[in-house]
Design an enzyme around this catalytic site. Structure first.
Site, PDB file in Angstrom:
ATOM      1  N   ASN A 191       0.861  -1.182   0.000  1.00  0.00           N
ATOM      2  CA  ASN A 191       0.000   0.000   0.000  1.00  0.00           C
ATOM      3  C   ASN A 191       0.898   1.234   0.000  1.00  0.00           C
ATOM      4  O   ASN A 191       1.505   1.557   1.013  1.00  0.00           O
ATOM      5  CB  ASN A 191      -0.893  -0.020   1.252  1.00  0.00           C
ATOM      6  CG  ASN A 191      -1.727   1.242   1.369  1.00  0.00           C
ATOM      7  OD1 ASN A 191      -1.902   1.962   0.391  1.00  0.00           O
ATOM      8  ND2 ASN A 191      -2.225   1.515   2.565  1.00  0.00           N
ATOM      9  N   LYS A 194      -0.017   4.291  -0.359  1.00  0.00           N
ATOM     10  CA  LYS A 194      -0.700   5.482   0.172  1.00  0.00           C
ATOM     11  C   LYS A 194      -0.522   6.657  -0.801  1.00  0.00           C
ATOM     12  O   LYS A 194      -0.542   6.455  -2.013  1.00  0.00           O
ATOM     13  CB  LYS A 194      -0.180   5.804   1.573  1.00  0.00           C
ATOM     14  CG  LYS A 194      -0.120   4.559   2.471  1.00  0.00           C
ATOM     15  CD  LYS A 194       0.104   4.876   3.902  1.00  0.00           C
ATOM     16  CE  LYS A 194       0.307   3.596   4.673  1.00  0.00           C
ATOM     17  NZ  LYS A 194       0.137   3.744   6.095  1.00  0.00           N
ATOM     18  N   HIS A 230      -9.390   1.033   4.761  1.00  0.00           N
ATOM     19  CA  HIS A 230      -8.103   1.217   5.432  1.00  0.00           C
ATOM     20  C   HIS A 230      -8.301   2.158   6.624  1.00  0.00           C
ATOM     21  O   HIS A 230      -9.134   3.065   6.576  1.00  0.00           O
ATOM     22  CB  HIS A 230      -7.073   1.800   4.450  1.00  0.00           C
ATOM     23  CG  HIS A 230      -5.691   1.810   5.003  1.00  0.00           C
ATOM     24  ND1 HIS A 230      -5.236   2.804   5.843  1.00  0.00           N
ATOM     25  CD2 HIS A 230      -4.664   0.935   4.858  1.00  0.00           C
ATOM     26  CE1 HIS A 230      -3.987   2.542   6.184  1.00  0.00           C
ATOM     27  NE2 HIS A 230      -3.617   1.406   5.606  1.00  0.00           N
ATOM     28  N   GLU A 247      -6.744   4.610   7.632  1.00  0.00           N
ATOM     29  CA  GLU A 247      -6.619   6.045   7.316  1.00  0.00           C
ATOM     30  C   GLU A 247      -7.905   6.561   6.680  1.00  0.00           C
ATOM     31  O   GLU A 247      -8.290   7.714   6.891  1.00  0.00           O
ATOM     32  CB  GLU A 247      -5.381   6.269   6.429  1.00  0.00           C
ATOM     33  CG  GLU A 247      -4.102   6.150   7.253  1.00  0.00           C
ATOM     34  CD  GLU A 247      -2.904   5.583   6.508  1.00  0.00           C
ATOM     35  OE1 GLU A 247      -2.891   5.604   5.263  1.00  0.00           O
ATOM     36  OE2 GLU A 247      -1.972   5.112   7.191  1.00  0.00           O
ATOM     37  N   GLU A 255      -5.228  -4.861  10.777  1.00  0.00           N
ATOM     38  CA  GLU A 255      -4.210  -3.825  10.941  1.00  0.00           C
ATOM     39  C   GLU A 255      -4.502  -3.029  12.214  1.00  0.00           C
ATOM     40  O   GLU A 255      -5.331  -2.091  12.182  1.00  0.00           O
ATOM     41  CB  GLU A 255      -4.227  -2.878   9.743  1.00  0.00           C
ATOM     42  CG  GLU A 255      -3.986  -3.556   8.423  1.00  0.00           C
ATOM     43  CD  GLU A 255      -3.436  -2.580   7.401  1.00  0.00           C
ATOM     44  OE1 GLU A 255      -2.309  -2.778   6.947  1.00  0.00           O
ATOM     45  OE2 GLU A 255      -4.129  -1.597   7.091  1.00  0.00           O
ATOM     46  N   GLY A 275       2.324   2.588  10.542  1.00  0.00           N
ATOM     47  CA  GLY A 275       3.212   3.728  10.330  1.00  0.00           C
ATOM     48  C   GLY A 275       3.896   4.226  11.585  1.00  0.00           C
ATOM     49  O   GLY A 275       4.466   5.317  11.604  1.00  0.00           O
ATOM     50  N   SER A 278       3.496  -1.818  10.342  1.00  0.00           N
ATOM     51  CA  SER A 278       4.956  -1.754  10.485  1.00  0.00           C
ATOM     52  C   SER A 278       5.650  -3.085  10.186  1.00  0.00           C
ATOM     53  O   SER A 278       6.623  -3.453  10.854  1.00  0.00           O
ATOM     54  CB  SER A 278       5.336  -1.231  11.882  1.00  0.00           C
ATOM     55  OG  SER A 278       4.841   0.079  12.063  1.00  0.00           O
TER      56      SER A 278
HETATM   57  C1  PEP Z   1      -0.665   0.155   5.776  1.00  0.00           C
HETATM   58  O1  PEP Z   1      -0.572   1.160   5.096  1.00  0.00           O
HETATM   59  O2  PEP Z   1      -1.633  -0.585   5.625  1.00  0.00           O
HETATM   60  C2  PEP Z   1       0.393  -0.155   6.742  1.00  0.00           C
HETATM   61  C3  PEP Z   1       0.308  -1.255   7.427  1.00  0.00           C
HETATM   62  O3  PEP Z   1       1.427   0.747   6.853  1.00  0.00           O
HETATM   63  P1  PEP Z   1       2.842   0.488   7.577  1.00  0.00           P
HETATM   64  O4  PEP Z   1       3.371  -0.819   7.047  1.00  0.00           O
HETATM   65  O5  PEP Z   1       3.697   1.648   7.159  1.00  0.00           O
HETATM   66  O6  PEP Z   1       2.606   0.428   9.050  1.00  0.00           O
END
Ligand code: PEP
Length: 254
Positions: free
Chosen positions: A9, A11, A95, A97, A167, A173, A213
């Site tokens: 992803n 973003k 997601h 976000e 998640e 992040g 992460s």
């Molecule tokens: C994501 O964008 O779904 C995500 C898990 O980001 P990150 O790996 O940067 O934590």
């Protein structure tokens, strides 16, 4: 046996030129991968370029979002016909976000998920608790609410074909990853809830990705958990070598 999936992803990162350069560098690194599905989710502006660059490979392209309506007066939105026309086969839905920064609720997640399925594409439906939820011992209740609301009305066939990404919001992040035990506990819970919704066979076939992460260094331990079927990767998917390393590590560990 569930085929592992590794989804990137990106973003709001990468111009068309940057996304194309990534794909050109990345494809040779995963050319021999036959035992995992790999998906790249660029921003909308680079979706057609990435899908075109992936044509002839086993790597798929995904949209990061979509609107459920087929068309009309929805300024700034993108329809399923448009993302399919751009070459996407998958769509990330709900997601964190989108949920937390743009107010997307379970009803919107449900409309999007059903629309993606009706269009013949694969939704990657994201769920996960905040840190406050976890500290209040509300993780299971939040996951149940998101599953029941986001997947309401889906048939067993649908549940078996979708991908669910667990998640935890506190791990996205932040550099803070769920421990493999925390991930497994949440994934097992999600699979039980899916079984209650759609039956054990569908729940058993549904792939559950961990996101939050994920990096080359922690990908193996997370993927080795019995209910973790791959990863949705943000930051560490922006570099082709880093994401290729995660692909390689996860498929060997799953
Ligand atoms: C994501 O964008 O779904 C995500 C898990 O980001 P990150 O790996 O940067 O934590």
């Amino acid at each position: 046996m569930r085929t592992p999936m590794l989804a990137a992803n990106w973003k709001m990162n990468k111009t068309v030129a940057e996304a194309t350069a990534f794909t050109t560098a990345f494809l040779p690194l995963v050319a021999d991968v036959a035992d995992a599905e790999i998906v790249l989710a660029p921003p909308f502006t680079a979706l057609a370029a990435v899908a075109a660059a992936c044509r002839g490979s086993d790597v798929a392209a995904a949209a990061q979002n979509v609107h459920w309506e087929p068309g009309g007066a929805f300024t700034g939105e993108v329809s399923l016909a448009m993302v399919r026309d751009a070459g996407a086969s998958h769509v990330i839905v709900g997601h964190s976000e989108r949920r937390h920064l743009f107010g997307e609720d379970d009803d919107a997640v449900n409309r999007k998920t059903r629309a993606v399925l009706a269009a013949g594409l694969t939704p990657i439906v994201c769920i996960g608790e905040t840190l406050a939820d976890r500290e209040a011992d509300e993780t299971a209740a939040v996951l149940d609410r998101q599953i029941d609301g986001g997947l309401a009305g889906l048939a067993a066939d649908d549940v078996e074909s979708i991908v669910v990404a667990y998640e935890p919001v506190w791990a996205i992040g932040t550099g803070r990853t769920a421990t493999p035990e925390q991930a497994q506990q949440a994934h097992a819970h999600v699979r039980r809830r899916l079984a209650a919704l759609a039956g054990g066979a569908a729940a058993d076939r549904c792939r559950l990705l961990y996101g939050g992460s994920v990096k080359p260094a922690n990908a193996a331990d997370l993927s080795a958990q019995p209910d973790v079927d791959g990863a949705l990767v943000g930051g560490a998917s922006l570099d082709p070598r880093s994401f290729a390393k995660i692909v390689d590590t996860c498929r060997k560990a799953v």
